[in-house]
Design an enzyme around this catalytic site. Structure first.
Site, mmCIF file in Angstrom:
data_model
loop_
_atom_site.group_PDB
_atom_site.id
_atom_site.type_symbol
_atom_site.label_atom_id
_atom_site.label_comp_id
_atom_site.label_asym_id
_atom_site.label_seq_id
_atom_site.Cartn_x
_atom_site.Cartn_y
_atom_site.Cartn_z
ATOM 1 N N GLY A 40 0.770 -1.235 0.000
ATOM 2 C CA GLY A 40 0.000 0.000 0.000
ATOM 3 C C GLY A 40 0.801 1.286 0.000
ATOM 4 O O GLY A 40 0.325 2.315 0.488
ATOM 5 N N ASN A 42 1.414 3.072 -2.594
ATOM 6 C CA ASN A 42 0.667 4.005 -3.456
ATOM 7 C C ASN A 42 -0.559 4.563 -2.734
ATOM 8 O O ASN A 42 -0.905 5.733 -2.890
ATOM 9 C CB ASN A 42 0.262 3.328 -4.768
ATOM 10 C CG ASN A 42 1.394 3.332 -5.772
ATOM 11 O OD1 ASN A 42 1.730 4.370 -6.323
ATOM 12 N ND2 ASN A 42 2.020 2.176 -5.968
ATOM 13 N N ASN A 134 -5.808 2.883 -12.820
ATOM 14 C CA ASN A 134 -4.824 1.913 -12.332
ATOM 15 C C ASN A 134 -3.429 2.490 -12.481
ATOM 16 O O ASN A 134 -3.145 3.190 -13.463
ATOM 17 C CB ASN A 134 -4.925 0.632 -13.172
ATOM 18 C CG ASN A 134 -3.884 -0.411 -12.780
ATOM 19 O OD1 ASN A 134 -3.743 -0.750 -11.595
ATOM 20 N ND2 ASN A 134 -3.155 -0.924 -13.758
ATOM 21 N N HIS A 136 0.419 1.379 -13.093
ATOM 22 C CA HIS A 136 1.196 0.232 -13.573
ATOM 23 C C HIS A 136 2.673 0.626 -13.619
ATOM 24 O O HIS A 136 3.011 1.702 -14.126
ATOM 25 C CB HIS A 136 0.717 -0.206 -14.959
ATOM 26 C CG HIS A 136 1.453 -1.419 -15.445
ATOM 27 N ND1 HIS A 136 1.168 -2.685 -14.983
ATOM 28 C CD2 HIS A 136 2.489 -1.545 -16.299
ATOM 29 C CE1 HIS A 136 2.003 -3.543 -15.542
ATOM 30 N NE2 HIS A 136 2.811 -2.884 -16.354
ATOM 31 N N ASP A 177 -4.523 -3.616 -18.690
ATOM 32 C CA ASP A 177 -3.591 -2.499 -18.905
ATOM 33 C C ASP A 177 -3.801 -1.816 -20.256
ATOM 34 O O ASP A 177 -2.866 -1.187 -20.789
ATOM 35 C CB ASP A 177 -2.117 -2.950 -18.761
ATOM 36 C CG ASP A 177 -1.798 -3.457 -17.369
ATOM 37 O OD1 ASP A 177 -2.354 -2.912 -16.394
ATOM 38 O OD2 ASP A 177 -0.998 -4.404 -17.244
HETATM 39 C C1 GAR Z 1 3.198 -1.000 -7.437
HETATM 40 O O1 GAR Z 1 4.468 -0.944 -8.032
HETATM 41 C C2 GAR Z 1 2.132 -0.999 -8.507
HETATM 42 O O2 GAR Z 1 2.433 -0.175 -9.596
HETATM 43 C C3 GAR Z 1 2.127 -2.440 -8.915
HETATM 44 O O3 GAR Z 1 2.283 -3.154 -7.709
HETATM 45 C C4 GAR Z 1 2.987 -2.354 -6.756
HETATM 46 C C5 GAR Z 1 2.134 -2.243 -5.526
HETATM 47 O O4 GAR Z 1 2.822 -1.581 -4.496
HETATM 48 N N1 GAR Z 1 0.931 -2.778 -9.629
HETATM 49 C C6 GAR Z 1 0.906 -3.651 -10.621
HETATM 50 O O5 GAR Z 1 1.876 -4.275 -10.999
HETATM 51 C C7 GAR Z 1 -0.441 -3.815 -11.288
HETATM 52 N N2 GAR Z 1 -0.301 -4.399 -12.565
HETATM 53 P P1 GAR Z 1 2.066 -0.878 -3.297
HETATM 54 O O6 GAR Z 1 1.113 -1.909 -2.694
HETATM 55 O O7 GAR Z 1 3.174 -0.557 -2.321
HETATM 56 O O8 GAR Z 1 1.345 0.327 -3.802
#
Ligand code: GAR
Length: 226
Positions: A40, A42, A134, A136, A177
């Site tokens: 989490g 982000n 989203n 990515h 995506d």
């Molecule tokens: C982030 O890097 C996000 O961009 C990626 O997973 C990570 C989650 O981190 N998402 C994907 O790859 C989706 N296709 P977080 O839980 O610390 O935000």
């Protein structure tokens, strides 16, 4: 909170018109729900940018498909309602139905997928056209689509040997995506990068900056008269 029909006590009335009416535009501040599965960071960036970058709405709800996601704890610490909804890969509609009900009850305008590691079905996604975004961790259309998530994206970028990668925030449609791009930012790959080091740099230099900006853009867009 584990959600099921009894536990969440959501009335049938609010579901009357179906989920197409779930995201009703309201005057004033908009509301976002953030879907998460993991650490989490982000989500944290979104929470931290409320009141500065994010001024047209707020994070009103966090939904996780994993009971132990640290993102749930981040939401609790910020005083944001956080809910675990079980996700069964073989029957994803259970998660989607429970989520739709909660989104309707809380009058959510926008859904943010922030490290949400499950695929939402076409029916769900189409109900929230231009209302789901989203983040990515690559420059779409590189290293994206089915099977590209989390560290795998960075492993693929490093093994291809690209010199630039980055992050993309896009609208979500039925193609993984594949929705319209809102914001992108490039990040350099450096000598000696591992997937973990690169992931951290992409988050710090791109994801945590882009996602709050993109959410504010979407809040403002849906606030504009047609
Ligand atoms: C982030 O890097 C996000 O961009 C990626 O997973 C990570 C989650 O981190 N998402 C994907 O790859 C989706 N296709 P977080 O839980 O610390 O935000």
């Amino acid at each position: 909170m584990l959600i099921n029909e009894q536990a969440c006590g959501i009335s049938q009335e609010i579901l009357g018109e179906g989920a197409k009416t779930a995201l009703v535009l309201k005057k004033g501040l908009k509301k976002a729900a953030v879907f998460v599965s993991g650490g989490g960071t982000n989500l944290q960036a979104l929470i931290d940018k409320q009141g500065t970058v994010i001024t047209s709405g707020k994070i009103a709800l966090v939904i996780s498909n994993k009971p132990d996601a640290f993102a749930l704890e981040r939401a609790r610490r910020a005083g944001i309602e956080s809910v675990y909804i079980p996700y069964d890969k073989a029957a994803p509609s259970g998660f989607e139905t429970a989520a739709e009900r909660l989104l309707a009850e809380r009058n959510i305008d926008v859904i943010v997928l922030a490290g949400f590691m499950a695929i939402l079905g076409a029916d769900f996604v189409e109900k929230y056209d231009k209302r789901i975004i989203n983040v990515h961790p690559s420059l779409i259309p590189s290293f994206c689509g089915k099977g590209f998530y989390g560290l795998r994206v960075h492993e693929a970028a490093l093994s291809y040997g690209v010199k630039l990668t980055g992050a993309t925030v896009h609208y979500v449609n039925a193609v993984a995506d594949g929705g319209e791009i809102i914001l992108q930012k490039a990040v350099e790959i450096l000598e000696g990068d591992t997937p973990e080091i690169l992931q951290k740099r992409v988050m710090e230099q791109a994801e945590w900056e882009l996602l709050p900006r993109a959410l504010e853009t979407v809040f403002r867009t849906i606030g504009e008269p047609d």
